[in-house]
Scaffold this motif. Structure first.
Motif, short mmCIF file in Angstrom:
data_model
loop_
_atom_site.label_atom_id
_atom_site.label_comp_id
_atom_site.label_asym_id
_atom_site.label_seq_id
_atom_site.Cartn_x
_atom_site.Cartn_y
_atom_site.Cartn_z
N HIS A 43 35.67 44.15 33.07
CA HIS A 43 34.68 44.41 34.77
C HIS A 43 34.76 46.34 34.99
O HIS A 43 33.87 45.91 35.99
CB HIS A 43 35.62 43.41 35.64
N GLN A 44 36.00 46.21 35.14
CA GLN A 44 35.99 47.76 35.28
C GLN A 44 37.59 48.32 34.65
O GLN A 44 38.42 48.00 33.78
CB GLN A 44 36.96 47.69 37.37
N VAL A 45 37.07 49.65 34.85
CA VAL A 45 38.44 50.91 34.01
C VAL A 45 38.57 51.65 34.85
O VAL A 45 37.86 52.48 35.59
CB VAL A 45 37.59 51.57 32.77
N LEU A 46 39.85 51.55 34.97
CA LEU A 46 40.64 52.79 36.06
C LEU A 46 41.25 53.94 34.97
O LEU A 46 42.42 53.07 34.48
CB LEU A 46 41.76 52.16 37.01
N HIS B 215 40.75 46.52 33.23
CA HIS B 215 40.05 44.77 34.68
C HIS B 215 39.24 43.60 33.76
O HIS B 215 37.83 44.33 33.70
CB HIS B 215 39.81 45.62 35.84
N TYR B 216 39.55 42.61 33.73
CA TYR B 216 38.31 42.01 32.92
C TYR B 216 38.77 40.53 33.06
O TYR B 216 39.28 39.87 33.91
CB TYR B 216 38.27 41.94 31.33
N GLN B 217 37.09 39.90 33.05
CA GLN B 217 37.76 38.32 32.76
C GLN B 217 37.82 37.60 31.95
O GLN B 217 37.37 37.50 30.37
CB GLN B 217 36.02 37.69 33.58
N ARG B 218 39.53 36.33 31.40
CA ARG B 218 39.16 35.76 30.10
C ARG B 218 38.29 35.20 30.31
O ARG B 218 37.78 34.65 30.84
CB ARG B 218 40.33 35.27 30.69
N HIS B 219 38.31 34.18 29.14
CA HIS B 219 37.77 33.05 28.76
C HIS B 219 37.58 31.37 29.70
O HIS B 219 36.87 31.12 30.21
CB HIS B 219 38.66 32.61 27.66
N ASP B 220 38.47 31.53 30.54
CA ASP B 220 39.46 30.37 31.64
C ASP B 220 38.59 30.75 32.77
O ASP B 220 38.58 30.53 33.90
CB ASP B 220 40.47 29.82 31.67
N GLY B 221 37.67 32.34 32.58
CA GLY B 221 37.16 32.80 34.38
C GLY B 221 38.17 33.20 34.91
O GLY B 221 38.10 33.66 36.02
N ARG B 222 39.60 33.23 34.89
CA ARG B 222 40.34 33.63 35.44
C ARG B 222 40.43 35.50 35.52
O ARG B 222 40.08 35.87 34.31
CB ARG B 222 41.98 32.97 35.27
#
Length: 119
Positions: free
Chosen positions: A77-80, A89-96
């Motif tokens: 999702h995003q790199v800081l 910042h990323y989304q996992r396989h379970d949507g969280r």
């Protein structure tokens, strides 16, 4: 100091390594003496502190985690960017949602990392 392009390249390769489920590829980002913390370490690795030290210990933990979650997949999702660090910042396989913080040594490998997860 990490450039934006270096940070983005690391993040994309890190996500691709996890999505490949290739443990040696994942571990190639980390220094031998890496220190890693995660709220899942007590449950999966049996280490109450939630912290592991050394690529071997971290690799054992991730090997168990990958075996438990065969459908694991991350979406970036995003790199800081920081000075010698970054946050993915990323989304996992379970949507969280999840974020990981990485600190780099002079050789460009991760020396410290901490995982953070949406409850």
């Amino acid at each position: 100091m990490l450039s934006k392009s270096q940070a983005e390249a690391f993040a994309e390769d890190w996500i691709a390594a996890w999505n490949s489920h290739d443990l040696p590829r994942i571990l190639s980002h980390y220094a031998e003496g890496v220190e890693f913390s995660s709220p899942f370490i007590p449950q999966i690795a049996g280490q109450p502190s939630g912290q592991l030290k050394g690529r071997s210990a971290v690799g054992d933990y991730w090997n168990r985690a990958l075996a438990r979650i065969p459908n694991l997949e991350f979406t970036l999702h995003q790199v800081l960017c920081g000075v010698r660090s970054l946050v993915i910042h990323y989304q996992r396989h379970d949507g969280r949602l999840a974020s990981e913080w990485f600190e780099f040594g002079s050789d460009g490998l991760v020396v410290r990392s901490a995982a953070h997860y949406q409850e």
